[in-house]
Design a protein around this motif. Sequence first.
Motif, short mmCIF file in Angstrom:
data_model
loop_
_atom_site.label_atom_id
_atom_site.label_comp_id
_atom_site.label_asym_id
_atom_site.label_seq_id
_atom_site.Cartn_x
_atom_site.Cartn_y
_atom_site.Cartn_z
N TRP A 58 37.13 22.14 34.77
CA TRP A 58 36.48 23.54 33.83
C TRP A 58 34.72 22.38 33.34
CZ3 TRP A 58 41.44 25.53 30.83
CH2 TRP A 58 42.03 25.99 32.12
N ARG A 59 34.61 21.49 32.67
CA ARG A 59 33.42 20.47 32.41
C ARG A 59 32.62 20.92 33.67
NH1 ARG A 59 35.65 17.96 26.79
NH2 ARG A 59 33.64 17.71 26.34
N GLU A 60 32.89 20.33 34.15
CA GLU A 60 31.65 20.46 35.20
C GLU A 60 31.54 21.64 35.36
OE1 GLU A 60 33.25 18.12 38.14
OE2 GLU A 60 33.38 15.26 36.92
N ASN A 61 32.07 22.71 35.80
CA ASN A 61 31.41 23.97 36.84
C ASN A 61 31.71 25.30 36.23
OD1 ASN A 61 32.27 21.87 38.92
ND2 ASN A 61 34.37 22.04 38.90
N SER A 62 32.73 25.08 34.66
CA SER A 62 32.63 26.66 34.26
C SER A 62 32.27 25.97 32.44
CB SER A 62 33.91 27.26 34.20
OG SER A 62 34.29 27.07 35.62
N ALA A 63 31.57 25.37 32.06
CA ALA A 63 31.10 24.92 30.50
C ALA A 63 30.81 25.53 29.96
CB ALA A 63 30.20 23.17 30.68
N GLN A 64 30.93 27.03 29.75
CA GLN A 64 30.19 27.31 28.81
C GLN A 64 31.20 28.46 29.11
OE1 GLN A 64 27.37 27.67 27.59
NE2 GLN A 64 26.67 25.63 28.66
N SER A 91 34.84 30.02 27.60
CA SER A 91 35.77 30.00 27.34
C SER A 91 37.11 29.54 27.15
CB SER A 91 35.81 31.39 26.00
OG SER A 91 37.20 32.56 27.28
N LEU A 92 38.05 28.61 26.19
CA LEU A 92 38.93 28.21 26.60
C LEU A 92 40.02 29.21 26.87
CD1 LEU A 92 40.31 25.77 27.14
CD2 LEU A 92 41.26 25.67 24.27
N LYS A 93 40.07 29.82 26.33
CA LYS A 93 41.16 31.09 25.85
C LYS A 93 41.24 31.70 27.47
CE LYS A 93 39.47 34.86 23.46
NZ LYS A 93 39.42 36.01 22.63
N ASN A 94 40.55 31.88 28.02
CA ASN A 94 39.90 32.88 29.12
C ASN A 94 40.43 31.75 30.41
OD1 ASN A 94 39.53 35.12 28.08
ND2 ASN A 94 36.96 34.95 28.21
N GLN A 95 39.72 30.84 30.79
CA GLN A 95 40.27 29.38 31.63
C GLN A 95 41.46 29.35 31.41
OE1 GLN A 95 37.74 30.18 33.76
NE2 GLN A 95 38.06 28.08 34.11
N MET A 96 42.14 29.45 30.54
CA MET A 96 43.58 28.79 30.27
C MET A 96 44.56 30.43 30.81
SD MET A 96 44.97 26.15 28.94
CE MET A 96 46.29 26.34 28.36
N ALA A 97 43.75 31.23 30.67
CA ALA A 97 44.40 32.55 31.36
C ALA A 97 44.75 33.04 32.03
CB ALA A 97 44.23 34.30 30.41
N THR A 98 44.14 32.30 33.46
CA THR A 98 44.08 32.09 35.39
C THR A 98 44.98 31.37 34.49
OG1 THR A 98 42.90 29.63 34.77
CG2 THR A 98 41.93 32.13 34.58
N LEU A 99 46.00 30.33 34.17
CA LEU A 99 47.00 29.55 34.40
C LEU A 99 48.04 29.85 34.06
CD1 LEU A 99 45.06 25.66 34.16
CD2 LEU A 99 45.74 27.43 36.35
N LEU A 100 48.28 30.48 32.52
CA LEU A 100 49.99 31.45 31.79
C LEU A 100 49.46 32.52 31.75
CD1 LEU A 100 50.39 28.26 29.78
CD2 LEU A 100 51.38 29.26 31.84
N PRO A 101 49.96 33.58 31.51
CA PRO A 101 50.14 34.44 31.36
C PRO A 101 49.09 34.95 29.72
CG PRO A 101 52.46 34.49 31.73
CD PRO A 101 51.49 33.08 31.62
N LYS A 102 48.65 36.30 30.60
CA LYS A 102 47.84 36.35 28.77
C LYS A 102 47.94 36.49 28.36
CE LYS A 102 42.84 39.04 28.15
NZ LYS A 102 42.91 41.31 28.40
N ARG A 103 49.21 37.09 27.84
CA ARG A 103 49.65 37.83 26.31
C ARG A 103 49.73 36.39 25.73
NH1 ARG A 103 50.05 38.68 21.32
NH2 ARG A 103 52.03 39.44 20.64
N PHE A 104 50.63 35.71 26.46
CA PHE A 104 50.85 33.94 26.33
C PHE A 104 50.15 33.17 25.12
CE2 PHE A 104 52.88 29.61 27.09
CZ PHE A 104 53.71 29.63 25.83
N ILE A 105 48.64 33.46 25.86
CA ILE A 105 47.41 32.90 25.78
C ILE A 105 46.86 32.78 24.40
CG2 ILE A 105 45.52 32.06 26.33
CD1 ILE A 105 47.40 30.64 27.57
N GLU A 106 46.85 34.75 24.15
CA GLU A 106 46.82 34.45 23.59
C GLU A 106 47.43 34.81 21.94
OE1 GLU A 106 46.74 39.34 24.08
OE2 GLU A 106 45.04 39.21 24.85
N VAL A 107 48.66 34.57 21.98
CA VAL A 107 49.78 34.49 20.73
C VAL A 107 49.14 32.84 20.51
CG1 VAL A 107 51.92 33.42 20.41
CG2 VAL A 107 51.54 35.46 21.54
#
Length: 394
Positions: free
Chosen positions: A270-276, A278-294
Amino acid sequence: MIKTDVVIIGAGAAGLMCAFNAGYRGRSVTVLDMGKKPARKILISGGGRCNFTNENAAPEHYICKNPHFIKSSLSRYKAEDFIELVDRHGLEYHHKTLGQLFCDNSAQDLVDILLTECEWAGVTVQLRTEVLSIEKTSHGFVVKTSADSYECESLVVASGGLTMPKLGASPIGYKIAEQFGLDVVSTCPALVPFTLHEHDKQRFDGLSGISLLTEVSSESGVMFKENILFTHRGLSGPAVLQISSFWQAGQAIIINLLPEHNLKETIATWRENSAQKSLKNQMATLLPKRFIEVLVEEGHIADKAINQLTHSEIDTLSAYIHHWQIKPNGTEGYRTAEVTLGGVNTDELSSKTFESKQVPGLFFIGEVIDVTGFLGGYNFQFCWASGVASGQVV
């Protein structure tokens, strides 16, 4: 007084299997059951389609105080032997993952096969019959029921465990064992969902119905890689049901939420391709968004762009996601458990015949004894194997 060679208490998987195997040997067999229908647990298992065996069934898939006890019966009656039986009757079934076999249409098809075999073998099945007392005699046993009294040479206890009390589960098998001086290993629900403490239920409110592939470990180090399911009461899914057999009250479970990823390597990409981003939005591509929000609300995930993360933050997040710890409040208990852990101590029984070493003519088979299989058809395979082993000698 009705005379019969064999009385079997319990018209479930093990009891019916024992019954027709004994009947084909020319033994007169009576099966007693309190229920309105035989094999009620078969009928509701697997969502009504019954995961009736597992092609991979082997001793390492069972929990027992004596791990060697299971070897004899499983080696003498394998999954392919039961498959051959249902093939002869034309049962339509399908394979699922991890060696599991399910009925195509309904578990009733499987029950019909067992009852047909019993009919051909001359077995009598008495339903709505409660066992009131058992007495040892010089010739065998006298079993008094709510309807009649039976005199038999061999008594087989196939009464099951304590799971699903709505189906009529009772401790009768353990009481019979204790009556005759047999040791009973303490019992508890197994293959059962976890409930969560109130604060965790509130944290994950809104995740009910979400399923994730994970690796779930117990504090003792046992691990299963399968899905977990968030429910409105807590956690379920195959991995949770499996680990529940190895969990004790007060312990935590450890969940690798991303078993197919190395989060440090993913963040480096991600640092190479999507550095700008947000971490939470990228994490929400791997795990449920609501879980990431918590996790963001609780400070476990930094609310910042990926290129702003420090190495320490990445290390901490990776450790958290790959070793997420949660301490269940308890389990849903026997009401929803699939099997009972514990039961009649196998040290009391012959591993070849399941006959009591202390009381000749008294047999215990199936779930009532201290053998508990993993999720996935293993418990039914043990019922078939123990039923055949006892049915050949009673």
